[in-house]
Scaffold this active site. Structure first.
Site, PDB file in Angstrom:
ATOM      1  N   LEU A   8      97.379  22.042   2.000  1.00  9.61           N
ATOM      2  CA  LEU A   8      96.265  21.254   1.468  1.00  9.61           C
ATOM      3  C   LEU A   8      95.311  20.868   2.594  1.00  9.61           C
ATOM      4  O   LEU A   8      95.734  20.287   3.592  1.00  9.61           O
ATOM      5  CB  LEU A   8      96.772  20.006   0.753  1.00  9.61           C
ATOM      6  CG  LEU A   8      97.780  20.225  -0.378  1.00  9.61           C
ATOM      7  CD1 LEU A   8      97.925  18.958  -1.211  1.00  9.61           C
ATOM      8  CD2 LEU A   8      97.382  21.395  -1.267  1.00  9.61           C
ATOM      9  N   ALA A   9      94.050  21.221   2.400  1.00 10.55           N
ATOM     10  CA  ALA A   9      93.071  20.974   3.469  1.00 10.55           C
ATOM     11  C   ALA A   9      91.686  20.743   2.886  1.00 10.55           C
ATOM     12  O   ALA A   9      90.676  21.116   3.470  1.00 10.55           O
ATOM     13  CB  ALA A   9      93.047  22.168   4.428  1.00 10.55           C
ATOM     14  N   ARG A  15      86.893   9.077   7.905  1.00 11.18           N
ATOM     15  CA  ARG A  15      87.103   8.200   9.070  1.00 11.18           C
ATOM     16  C   ARG A  15      87.001   8.926  10.413  1.00 11.18           C
ATOM     17  O   ARG A  15      87.000   8.278  11.458  1.00 11.18           O
ATOM     18  CB  ARG A  15      88.446   7.478   8.929  1.00 11.18           C
ATOM     19  CG  ARG A  15      88.355   6.302   7.981  1.00 11.18           C
ATOM     20  CD  ARG A  15      89.674   5.582   7.872  1.00 11.18           C
ATOM     21  NE  ARG A  15      90.625   6.316   7.034  1.00 11.18           N
ATOM     22  CZ  ARG A  15      91.940   6.154   7.094  1.00 11.18           C
ATOM     23  NH1 ARG A  15      92.464   5.330   7.972  1.00 11.18           N
ATOM     24  NH2 ARG A  15      92.737   6.830   6.289  1.00 11.18           N
ATOM     25  N   THR A  79      96.290  15.386  -5.015  1.00 10.77           N
ATOM     26  CA  THR A  79      97.140  16.400  -4.380  1.00 10.77           C
ATOM     27  C   THR A  79      97.765  17.355  -5.407  1.00 10.77           C
ATOM     28  O   THR A  79      97.945  18.541  -5.125  1.00 10.77           O
ATOM     29  CB  THR A  79      98.255  15.724  -3.557  1.00 10.77           C
ATOM     30  OG1 THR A  79      98.882  14.712  -4.356  1.00 10.77           O
ATOM     31  CG2 THR A  79      97.708  15.065  -2.298  1.00 10.77           C
ATOM     32  N   LYS A 348      83.937  37.729  40.256  1.00 16.26           N
ATOM     33  CA  LYS A 348      83.863  38.153  38.860  1.00 16.26           C
ATOM     34  C   LYS A 348      84.071  39.644  38.816  1.00 16.26           C
ATOM     35  O   LYS A 348      83.405  40.368  39.566  1.00 16.26           O
ATOM     36  CB  LYS A 348      82.490  37.805  38.264  1.00 16.26           C
ATOM     37  CG  LYS A 348      82.388  38.118  36.799  1.00 16.26           C
ATOM     38  CD  LYS A 348      81.035  38.670  36.384  1.00 16.26           C
ATOM     39  CE  LYS A 348      80.823  40.076  36.900  1.00 16.26           C
ATOM     40  NZ  LYS A 348      79.598  40.717  36.401  1.00 16.26           N
ATOM     41  N   SER A 402      79.011  37.618  58.445  1.00 20.49           N
ATOM     42  CA  SER A 402      78.534  36.473  57.665  1.00 20.49           C
ATOM     43  C   SER A 402      77.126  36.704  57.134  1.00 20.49           C
ATOM     44  O   SER A 402      76.300  37.342  57.776  1.00 20.49           O
ATOM     45  CB  SER A 402      78.521  35.219  58.546  1.00 20.49           C
ATOM     46  OG  SER A 402      79.831  34.939  58.960  1.00 20.49           O
ATOM     47  N   ARG A 437      69.047  44.161  59.775  1.00 16.54           N
ATOM     48  CA  ARG A 437      68.283  42.922  59.910  1.00 16.54           C
ATOM     49  C   ARG A 437      67.188  43.158  60.938  1.00 16.54           C
ATOM     50  O   ARG A 437      67.278  44.067  61.767  1.00 16.54           O
ATOM     51  CB  ARG A 437      69.190  41.768  60.357  1.00 16.54           C
ATOM     52  CG  ARG A 437      69.771  41.965  61.730  1.00 16.54           C
ATOM     53  CD  ARG A 437      70.776  40.893  62.103  1.00 16.54           C
ATOM     54  NE  ARG A 437      71.280  41.132  63.455  1.00 16.54           N
ATOM     55  CZ  ARG A 437      72.546  40.986  63.822  1.00 16.54           C
ATOM     56  NH1 ARG A 437      73.444  40.614  62.937  1.00 16.54           N
ATOM     57  NH2 ARG A 437      72.902  41.223  65.053  1.00 16.54           N
TER      58      ARG A 437
HETATM   59  C1  UD1 Z   1      99.874  11.329  -0.049  1.00 12.15           C
HETATM   60  C2  UD1 Z   1     101.033  11.163  -0.998  1.00 12.15           C
HETATM   61  C3  UD1 Z   1     101.885   9.988  -0.524  1.00 12.15           C
HETATM   62  C4  UD1 Z   1     102.332  10.191   0.914  1.00 12.15           C
HETATM   63  C5  UD1 Z   1     101.128  10.429   1.806  1.00 12.15           C
HETATM   64  C6  UD1 Z   1     101.577  10.801   3.200  1.00 12.15           C
HETATM   65  C7  UD1 Z   1     100.209  11.883  -3.170  1.00 12.15           C
HETATM   66  C8  UD1 Z   1      99.709  11.447  -4.477  1.00 12.15           C
HETATM   67  N1  UD1 Z   1     100.508  10.923  -2.296  1.00 12.15           N
HETATM   68  O1  UD1 Z   1      99.083  10.165  -0.169  1.00 12.15           O
HETATM   69  O2  UD1 Z   1     103.009   9.835  -1.375  1.00 12.15           O
HETATM   70  O3  UD1 Z   1     103.061   9.064   1.354  1.00 12.15           O
HETATM   71  O4  UD1 Z   1     100.338  11.518   1.293  1.00 12.15           O
HETATM   72  O5  UD1 Z   1     100.452  10.884   4.019  1.00 12.15           O
HETATM   73  O6  UD1 Z   1     100.357  13.050  -2.941  1.00 12.15           O
HETATM   74  N2  UD1 Z   1      94.079  16.641  -0.546  1.00 12.15           N
HETATM   75  C9  UD1 Z   1      93.429  17.735  -1.055  1.00 12.15           C
HETATM   76  N3  UD1 Z   1      92.855  17.632  -2.271  1.00 12.15           N
HETATM   77  C10 UD1 Z   1      92.894  16.500  -3.013  1.00 12.15           C
HETATM   78  C11 UD1 Z   1      93.549  15.391  -2.473  1.00 12.15           C
HETATM   79  C12 UD1 Z   1      94.131  15.480  -1.235  1.00 12.15           C
HETATM   80  O7  UD1 Z   1      93.370  18.790  -0.418  1.00 12.15           O
HETATM   81  O8  UD1 Z   1      92.344  16.509  -4.105  1.00 12.15           O
HETATM   82  C13 UD1 Z   1      94.696  16.725   0.788  1.00 12.15           C
HETATM   83  C14 UD1 Z   1      94.001  15.813   1.758  1.00 12.15           C
HETATM   84  O9  UD1 Z   1      93.007  16.524   2.489  1.00 12.15           O
HETATM   85  C15 UD1 Z   1      95.118  15.365   2.673  1.00 12.15           C
HETATM   86  C16 UD1 Z   1      96.347  15.447   1.789  1.00 12.15           C
HETATM   87  O10 UD1 Z   1      96.014  16.258   0.690  1.00 12.15           O
HETATM   88  O11 UD1 Z   1      95.305  16.254   3.746  1.00 12.15           O
HETATM   89  C17 UD1 Z   1      96.849  14.091   1.342  1.00 12.15           C
HETATM   90  O12 UD1 Z   1      95.858  13.504   0.562  1.00 12.15           O
HETATM   91  P1  UD1 Z   1      95.582  11.960   0.598  1.00 12.15           P
HETATM   92  O13 UD1 Z   1      94.586  11.638  -0.421  1.00 12.15           O
HETATM   93  O14 UD1 Z   1      95.337  11.511   1.979  1.00 12.15           O
HETATM   94  O15 UD1 Z   1      96.996  11.404   0.100  1.00 12.15           O
HETATM   95  P2  UD1 Z   1      97.597  10.014   0.420  1.00 12.15           P
HETATM   96  O16 UD1 Z   1      96.875   9.002  -0.357  1.00 12.15           O
HETATM   97  O17 UD1 Z   1      97.686   9.818   1.876  1.00 12.15           O
END
Ligand code: UD1
Ligand code: CA
Length: 454
Positions: A8-9, A15, A79, A348, A402, A437
């Site tokens: 997931l990215a 922040r 997520t 180089k 030199s 020279r």
């Molecule tokens: C999530 C977990 C939580 C855990 C925590 C650890 C869920 C609902 N909660 O919460 O239980 O303790 O991580 O850090 O899963 N992302 C996506 N698409 C989305 C949402 C998120 O790609 O629609 C990615 C975000 O970029 C991030 C990761 O998923 O890298 C976690 O998402 P985030 O919203 O930060 O979850 P947390 O609220 O931290």
């Protein structure tokens, strides 16, 4: 059992306060997502899917590779929703979920987690936390059996006292995922489709939820801001330093050493403070590296010495060769055994034979320098006419006086000598002195100009 990995990215990373997507921020010189992808590859999965959203095009461009499938999550609805985007392309018996902003997760930890996945069992990576604020909590019954994950914002006061937190990393039997994700709802405190709701569903379906812990809590630490990013960086560097020391390297201060790539090291290597190794660096037995050196994609053979403040890129130092202080060795530099390059010398695409020397203040580009040849201070290879590059070839035992300018293309035979201050435009035969020279004239009785008083 076969394996698919979903990373997931898609999140924004507000922040970070950055134009760069969060997962591209580097740890040890490599994008956080790059670390996760490399770790994923080591598990030899059937497929790797990267769910992208914010900055999707930049992420795809920067990390594109044959074995990666990028999946767009246009809106970040949670997520669970993110994993669902990759669902149509998942077919393996096990699916592992990783995060692009959790870069230090180790293969060994994931392997332990995956070993616990069966058709009737999923595996959660959890962590005991001093302060679990913000984390999903692992809810267990009186017998310690995992029942559900409840998100911090949805948790009761009592559930918030649970210190076992969800790292987010989990591995599930692939067959069940379509059903579970299809049943997720966003009826919760954040209005999101939570991947974590899958746990209660699995329990209801009669599956067992196994848990594993990382060896080190930093493995599951994400970077939401630059302070956490710096913490991950320091942790990574501490680990890298310890690994090198275990292999026989003395680091005069492990806290002032940075590895941004891969180092292969021999024994009895000594590295002084503030050294940065980048890319692929090979360091053989007995090498010494002075303070403040940057060494990238280079090989240092047995007993070579790099003195303070030197900068090496794409260079090779032969056994016992030395350079610096303040040497700059650019790509294509090869120093033969026991060759010597002193201060303020730039090379180089230049090959120096065994025992050749350039002690001070020189530029040697596109050059071949024979064994034992000595380059005087101030020597320049004029290798560039503004459009083309030309080579300078020096035989063995050549002596360059030199301040010589060697106008390439030019060849000097074995044992040739140039007088100091010469501009060498023609080839010099072996064992011959070339003086290029203006001849000195002495003017007798010459009067200096004098100032006229006003
Ligand atoms: C999530 C977990 C939580 C855990 C925590 C650890 C869920 C609902 N909660 O919460 O239980 O303790 O991580 O850090 O899963 N992302 C996506 N698409 C989305 C949402 C998120 O790609 O629609 C990615 C975000 O970029 C991030 C990761 O998923 O890298 C976690 O998402 P985030 O919203 O930060 O979850 P947390 O609220 O931290
Ligand atoms: Ca988070």
């Amino acid at each position: 059992m076969s394996l698919d990995i979903v990373i997931l990215a898609a999140g924004q990373g507000t922040r970070m306060r950055s134009a760069l997507p969060k997962v591209l921020h580097p740890v040890a010189g490599k994008a956080m997502l790059g670390h996760v992808i490399d770790t994923a590859r080591k598990l030899e999965p059937k497929s790797i899917h990267v769910v992208i959203g914010h900055g999707a095009e930049t992420v795809r461009e920067r990390l594109a590779a044959e074995d990666l499938n990028f999946v767009l999550q246009a809106e970040q609805l949670g997520t669970g929703h993110a994993v669902a985007q990759a669902l149509p392309q998942l077919s393996a018996e096990r699916v592992l979920i990783l995060y692009g902003d959790v870069p230090l997760i180790e293969v060994e930890t994931l392997q332990r987690l995956l070993d616990k996945v069966r058709e009737d069992q999923l595996a959660l990576l959890t962590v005991e936390l001093e302060d679990p604020t913000g984390y999903g909590r692992i809810v267990r019954d009186a017998g310690g059996v995992v029942k559900a994950i409840v998100e911090h914002k949805d948790a009761t006061a009592e559930q918030r006292t649970i210190r076992e937190g969800n790292t987010g990393i989990l591995a599930v039997p692939g067959k069940r995922l379509t059903d579970w994700l299809g049943r997720l709802s966003n009826d919760n405190a954040q209005g999101e489709y939570y991947l974590t709701d899958v746990i209660a569903m699995a329990v209801a379906d009669g599956l067992v939820v196994a848990t594993e812990n990382p060896h080190d809590a930093m493995e599951v630490q994400g970077a939401n801001d630059r302070i956490q990013l710096a913490e991950l960086e320091r942790h990574y560097q501490k680990r890298a330093a310890r690994r090198l020391m275990a292999q026989g390297v003395t680091l005069l201060d492990p806290a002032r050493f940075d590895l941004r790539g891969e180092a292969t090291v021999g024994r009895d290597v000594l590295i002084d403070v503030n050294v940065i190794l980048e890319g692929k660096v090979v360091i053989e037995d007995g090498v010494q590296i002075g303070p403040n050196c940057v060494i990238k994609d280079s090989t240092l053979r047995r007993g070579a010495v790099v003195k303070a403040n030197s900068h090496l890129e794409g260079a090779e130092l032969g056994a016992g060769a030395d350079c610096g202080p303040f040497a700059r060795l650019r790509p294509g530099t090869v120093l033969g055994a026991n060759a010597h390059v002193g201060n303020f010398v730039e090379l180089k695409n230049a090959v120096m034979g065994e025992g050749a020397k350039a002690g001070h203040l020189a530029y040697l580009g596109d050059a071949e320098i024979g064994a034992r040849t000595n380059i005087g201070a101030g020597t320049i290879t004029c290798n560039y006419d503004g459009a083309n590059k030309f080579r300078t070839v020096m035989g063995e035992d050549v002596f360059i006086g030199s301040n010589s300018a060697l106008v390439a293309p030019v060849t000097l035979g074995d044992g040739a000598t140039t007088g100091a201050g010469s501009i060498i435009t023609q080839d010099v035969p072996a064992n011959t002195l070339a003086v290029g020279r203006a001849k000195q004239r002495n003017i007798e009785g010459w009067k200096r100009p004098v100032k006229i008083k006003k």
